[in-house]
Motif scaffolding. Structure first.
Motif, PDB file in Angstrom:
ATOM      1  N   GLY A 181     129.276  57.895  87.500  1.00  9.62           N
ATOM      2  CA  GLY A 181     130.515  58.415  88.062  1.00  9.62           C
ATOM      3  C   GLY A 181     131.722  57.597  87.653  1.00  9.62           C
ATOM      4  N   GLY A 182     132.845  58.258  87.581  1.00  8.78           N
ATOM      5  CA  GLY A 182     134.073  57.584  87.215  1.00  8.78           C
ATOM      6  C   GLY A 182     134.362  57.657  85.727  1.00  8.78           C
ATOM      7  N   LEU A 183     135.505  57.116  85.346  1.00 14.55           N
ATOM      8  CA  LEU A 183     135.988  57.196  83.970  1.00 14.55           C
ATOM      9  C   LEU A 183     136.509  55.845  83.516  1.00 14.55           C
ATOM     10  CD1 LEU A 183     138.170  60.378  84.553  1.00 14.55           C
ATOM     11  CD2 LEU A 183     136.059  60.367  83.215  1.00 14.55           C
ATOM     12  N   VAL A 184     136.430  55.616  82.214  1.00 14.69           N
ATOM     13  CA  VAL A 184     137.129  54.482  81.613  1.00 14.69           C
ATOM     14  C   VAL A 184     137.760  54.936  80.305  1.00 14.69           C
ATOM     15  CG1 VAL A 184     135.734  52.636  82.622  1.00 14.69           C
ATOM     16  CG2 VAL A 184     135.050  53.654  80.430  1.00 14.69           C
ATOM     17  N   SER A 185     138.855  54.300  79.944  1.00 12.69           N
ATOM     18  CA  SER A 185     139.464  54.468  78.631  1.00 12.69           C
ATOM     19  C   SER A 185     139.273  53.164  77.868  1.00 12.69           C
ATOM     20  CB  SER A 185     140.956  54.782  78.759  1.00 12.69           C
ATOM     21  OG  SER A 185     141.162  55.997  79.430  1.00 12.69           O
ATOM     22  N   PHE A 186     139.242  53.248  76.563  1.00  9.23           N
ATOM     23  CA  PHE A 186     139.042  52.032  75.776  1.00  9.23           C
ATOM     24  C   PHE A 186     139.728  52.154  74.420  1.00  9.23           C
ATOM     25  CE2 PHE A 186     135.836  54.760  73.993  1.00  9.23           C
ATOM     26  CZ  PHE A 186     135.698  54.348  72.674  1.00  9.23           C
ATOM     27  N   ALA A 187     139.952  51.021  73.804  1.00 11.91           N
ATOM     28  CA  ALA A 187     140.464  50.956  72.445  1.00 11.91           C
ATOM     29  C   ALA A 187     139.904  49.714  71.774  1.00 11.91           C
ATOM     30  CB  ALA A 187     141.988  50.924  72.433  1.00 11.91           C
ATOM     31  N   VAL A 188     139.466  49.859  70.538  1.00 13.03           N
ATOM     32  CA  VAL A 188     138.951  48.746  69.738  1.00 13.03           C
ATOM     33  C   VAL A 188     139.585  48.824  68.360  1.00 13.03           C
ATOM     34  CG1 VAL A 188     136.914  47.555  68.865  1.00 13.03           C
ATOM     35  CG2 VAL A 188     136.715  49.053  70.856  1.00 13.03           C
ATOM     36  N   ILE A 189     140.158  47.738  67.896  1.00 16.16           N
ATOM     37  CA  ILE A 189     140.698  47.663  66.536  1.00 16.16           C
ATOM     38  C   ILE A 189     140.157  46.407  65.878  1.00 16.16           C
ATOM     39  CG2 ILE A 189     142.742  47.732  65.076  1.00 16.16           C
ATOM     40  CD1 ILE A 189     144.369  48.505  67.554  1.00 16.16           C
ATOM     41  N   VAL A 190     139.485  46.563  64.754  1.00 16.13           N
ATOM     42  CA  VAL A 190     138.983  45.426  63.994  1.00 16.13           C
ATOM     43  C   VAL A 190     139.645  45.438  62.616  1.00 16.13           C
ATOM     44  CG1 VAL A 190     136.973  44.272  63.012  1.00 16.13           C
ATOM     45  CG2 VAL A 190     136.768  45.504  65.192  1.00 16.13           C
ATOM     46  N   ASN A 191     140.348  44.368  62.309  1.00 16.40           N
ATOM     47  CA  ASN A 191     140.926  44.178  60.974  1.00 16.40           C
ATOM     48  C   ASN A 191     140.185  43.051  60.270  1.00 16.40           C
ATOM     49  OD1 ASN A 191     144.503  44.866  61.636  1.00 16.40           O
ATOM     50  ND2 ASN A 191     142.696  46.171  61.687  1.00 16.40           N
ATOM     51  N   ASN A 192     139.950  43.227  58.990  1.00 18.23           N
ATOM     52  CA  ASN A 192     139.336  42.188  58.155  1.00 18.23           C
ATOM     53  C   ASN A 192     137.990  41.697  58.687  1.00 18.23           C
ATOM     54  OD1 ASN A 192     141.777  42.082  56.507  1.00 18.23           O
ATOM     55  ND2 ASN A 192     142.693  41.024  58.258  1.00 18.23           N
ATOM     56  N   PRO A 193     137.078  42.594  58.999  1.00 18.83           N
ATOM     57  CA  PRO A 193     135.757  42.152  59.449  1.00 18.83           C
ATOM     58  C   PRO A 193     135.010  41.455  58.315  1.00 18.83           C
ATOM     59  CG  PRO A 193     135.717  44.499  58.981  1.00 18.83           C
ATOM     60  CD  PRO A 193     137.145  44.073  58.861  1.00 18.83           C
ATOM     61  N   THR A 194     134.050  40.635  58.679  1.00 18.19           N
ATOM     62  CA  THR A 194     133.264  39.977  57.640  1.00 18.19           C
ATOM     63  C   THR A 194     132.289  40.953  56.984  1.00 18.19           C
ATOM     64  OG1 THR A 194     131.625  39.267  59.277  1.00 18.19           O
ATOM     65  CG2 THR A 194     133.450  37.760  58.807  1.00 18.19           C
ATOM     66  N   ASN A 195     131.916  42.005  57.712  1.00 16.90           N
ATOM     67  CA  ASN A 195     131.060  43.050  57.170  1.00 16.90           C
ATOM     68  C   ASN A 195     131.484  44.367  57.824  1.00 16.90           C
ATOM     69  OD1 ASN A 195     128.747  44.988  57.069  1.00 16.90           O
ATOM     70  ND2 ASN A 195     127.739  43.300  55.978  1.00 16.90           N
ATOM     71  N   LEU A 196     132.140  45.222  57.065  1.00 14.91           N
ATOM     72  CA  LEU A 196     132.727  46.440  57.630  1.00 14.91           C
ATOM     73  C   LEU A 196     131.661  47.362  58.223  1.00 14.91           C
ATOM     74  CD1 LEU A 196     135.324  48.103  58.056  1.00 14.91           C
ATOM     75  CD2 LEU A 196     134.933  49.140  55.811  1.00 14.91           C
ATOM     76  N   TYR A 197     130.559  47.553  57.506  1.00 16.32           N
ATOM     77  CA  TYR A 197     129.515  48.451  57.992  1.00 16.32           C
ATOM     78  C   TYR A 197     128.927  47.946  59.309  1.00 16.32           C
ATOM     79  CZ  TYR A 197     125.086  50.950  58.314  1.00 16.32           C
ATOM     80  OH  TYR A 197     124.026  51.699  58.756  1.00 16.32           O
ATOM     81  N   SER A 198     128.604  46.662  59.356  1.00 18.60           N
ATOM     82  CA  SER A 198     128.017  46.099  60.580  1.00 18.60           C
ATOM     83  C   SER A 198     129.009  46.096  61.733  1.00 18.60           C
ATOM     84  CB  SER A 198     127.518  44.678  60.303  1.00 18.60           C
ATOM     85  OG  SER A 198     126.463  44.689  59.354  1.00 18.60           O
ATOM     86  N   ALA A 199     130.300  45.923  61.422  1.00 18.79           N
ATOM     87  CA  ALA A 199     131.319  45.971  62.474  1.00 18.79           C
ATOM     88  C   ALA A 199     131.392  47.368  63.085  1.00 18.79           C
ATOM     89  CB  ALA A 199     132.672  45.561  61.912  1.00 18.79           C
TER      90      ALA A 199
END
Length: 483
Positions: free
Chosen positions: A451-469
């Protein structure tokens, strides 16, 4: 003697036949008149009557139902365990593929931030930028309206009759008949040509010149830095008054549903001209001779359309835009917003219009730099705070609900279809993905399992491994449902 007798018999027979015909005709006329009189006086059934006929009355039309929040019945008061939310962020940060250049925000349905990491740092958002454009445009434009594509006829004395093809921004035209079952191709140039050809033939016209009016959007059509992330013209083409299938140039072996595809064919750089050529071809198939090739020209004033086709609604087009992360259509929504709000008819006018509307909605634009309306151009920056506030507005805003309805549903539809770490959660998340070289991002809202709601945001710049990120983001957003 015998001959005279035969003649007299024939005359009597002819006279008798004439009398019988006259009597029959008189009786028929008498019956018709008699029945008509009986019908008028309601002795016999029929459509005629001398009685007063009441005009039919109809109930007053129902008022249109206003848009409501997309999660209107959800429990908005259910709290979130801040410590549990922070544990999810800590687990994400501990993944070595993520690196250190990232931001995360988790917020409740009312926008209260319960856990975060560098929420106000400027970062490159990639296509999550589209959520800003979608919310701003849906808050102003009539999302139930459609985009018309019309043919106008000019018959100047002494000149070949000329057809002007004019669009108002439908870049999802079909090359054939109208397709009521799809967004892409809802309006078909084949149907437009059939209706136009019928109108021409009624006027005795069998040969025309074709012109196309592509003036609804002014130059420049390309944001200044978009070319750097648009190799081989695969991700963006000029916003135009018209285009067939967004300018996508499929090869013969690339079969797909018009509304559902995952590959990126090369895009035409002349979408309006291509649409005009297709229209001319369809006219030819209808028996109309087209004189020469279509040429760009504005529709002269005073002409009236002889045929028109209508696109899907703007709400449907926005859903298509978000689920395919269509950069051109995102830029077009910004341009439509700019035109509607009196801003400059340009890429800069579009981004200005989006920011102005976000300010009106109370969304934080601190740190916001929009190089375009799609997130494809190099140089865009924003904060995770801005992204999560857009998602919070998506959960409660009424008239702009189209900006939320078009989000991808992990496990089911859109660019995040394959991004769900736990398939049991399919249907509980609505998100927008973002991907560029050196960037992976996600923003959305989650219906929590308990029950209930959440909002979220994730931003990753320059990861060491893009696929794994990307995998780390998948795990993180799926875990949000358990809060």
């Amino acid at each position: 003697m015998g001959t005279r007798v035969e003649l007299r018999k024939r005359r009597r027979a002819d006279t008798s036949r004439v009398i019988r015909v006259a009597i029959s005709s008189a009786l028929t006329a008498l019956l018709v008149v008699g029945y008509a009189v009986g019908d008028l006086t309601d002795v016999f059934p029929g459509v005629l009557t001398l009685r007063d006929v009441a005009n039919p009355s109809y109930a007053a039309p129902l008022s249109a139902r206003t848009a409501t929040a997309i999660a209107g019945t959800a429990n908005r008061s259910k709290t979130v365990d801040a410590a549990a939310a922070q544990q999810l962020i800590d687990a994400f940060a501990a993944d070595p593929s993520v690196g250190t250049d990232f931001s995360i925000v988790i917020a409740t349905a009312d926008g209260t931030v319960v856990a975060s990491h560098e929420p106000d740092a400027q970062r490159e958002p990639a296509s999550t930028m589209k959520t800003l454009t979608a919310l701003a445009a849906a808050s102003v434009l009539d999302m139930g309206s459609t985009l018309a594509t019309s043919a106008y006829l000019s018959q100047a004395s002494g000149q070949t009759p000329t057809l002007y093809l004019k669009g108002s921004g439908d870049m999802l035209l079909g090359s054939g008949d109208n397709d009521p079952n799809h967004i892409n191709g809802r309006a078909g140039l084949g149907t437009l040509a059939k209706t136009t050809a019928a109108s021409l033939k009624q006027r005795g016209i069998t040969s025309v010149a074709v012109r196309y009016d592509d003036t609804v959007f002014a130059d420049p059509r390309y944001p200044a830095t978009i070319a750097q992330n648009n190799p081989s013209n695969m991700y963006y083409t000029a916003v135009s008054s018209m285009a067939v299938d967004g300018g996508r140039q499929w090869t013969a072996d690339q079969q797909h549903d018009p509304d559902s595809f995952t590959s990126y064919p090369v895009l035409s750089m002349t979408p309006a001209a291509d649409a005009a050529v297709t229209f001319a071809q369809r006219l030819t198939e209808q028996g109309i001779t087209v004189d020469g090739s279509p040429v760009a020209a504005s529709v002269p004033s005073g002409l009236h359309a002889v045929a028109t086709v209508q696109s899907a609604t703007l709400a449907e087009i926005m859903a298509f835009t978000l689920r395919h992360s269509d950069n051109t259509l995102a830029e077009e929504f910004g341009r439509l917003l700019a035109n509607a709000t009196g801003n400059d008819n340009s890429p800069t006018g579009a981004t200005t219009a989006v920011k102005q509307e976000l300010d009106k909605l109370g969304v934080s634009t601190s740190g916001l730099v929009m190089a375009d309306c799609s997130g494809l151009s190099d140089g865009s920056r924003l904060t995770a705070t801005t992204l999560v506030q857009v998602q919070e507005r998506n959960l409660r805003v009424g008239g702009a609900v189209a900006a939320a309805e078009g989000l991808s549903v992990p496990g089911l539809v859109g660019t995040a279809k394959s991004r769900l770490a736990d398939q049991a959660l399919a249907g509980q998340l609505r998100v927008k993905t973002g991907s560029l070289e050196g960037v992976t991002s996600m923003a959305g809202n989650v219906s929590r399992t308990n029950g209930g709601l959440v909002s979220f945001a994730v931003i990753v710049n320059n990861p060491t491994n893009l696929y794994s990120a990307r995998i780390a983001i998948n795990k993180f957003m799926s875990a949000l449902a358990g809060l």
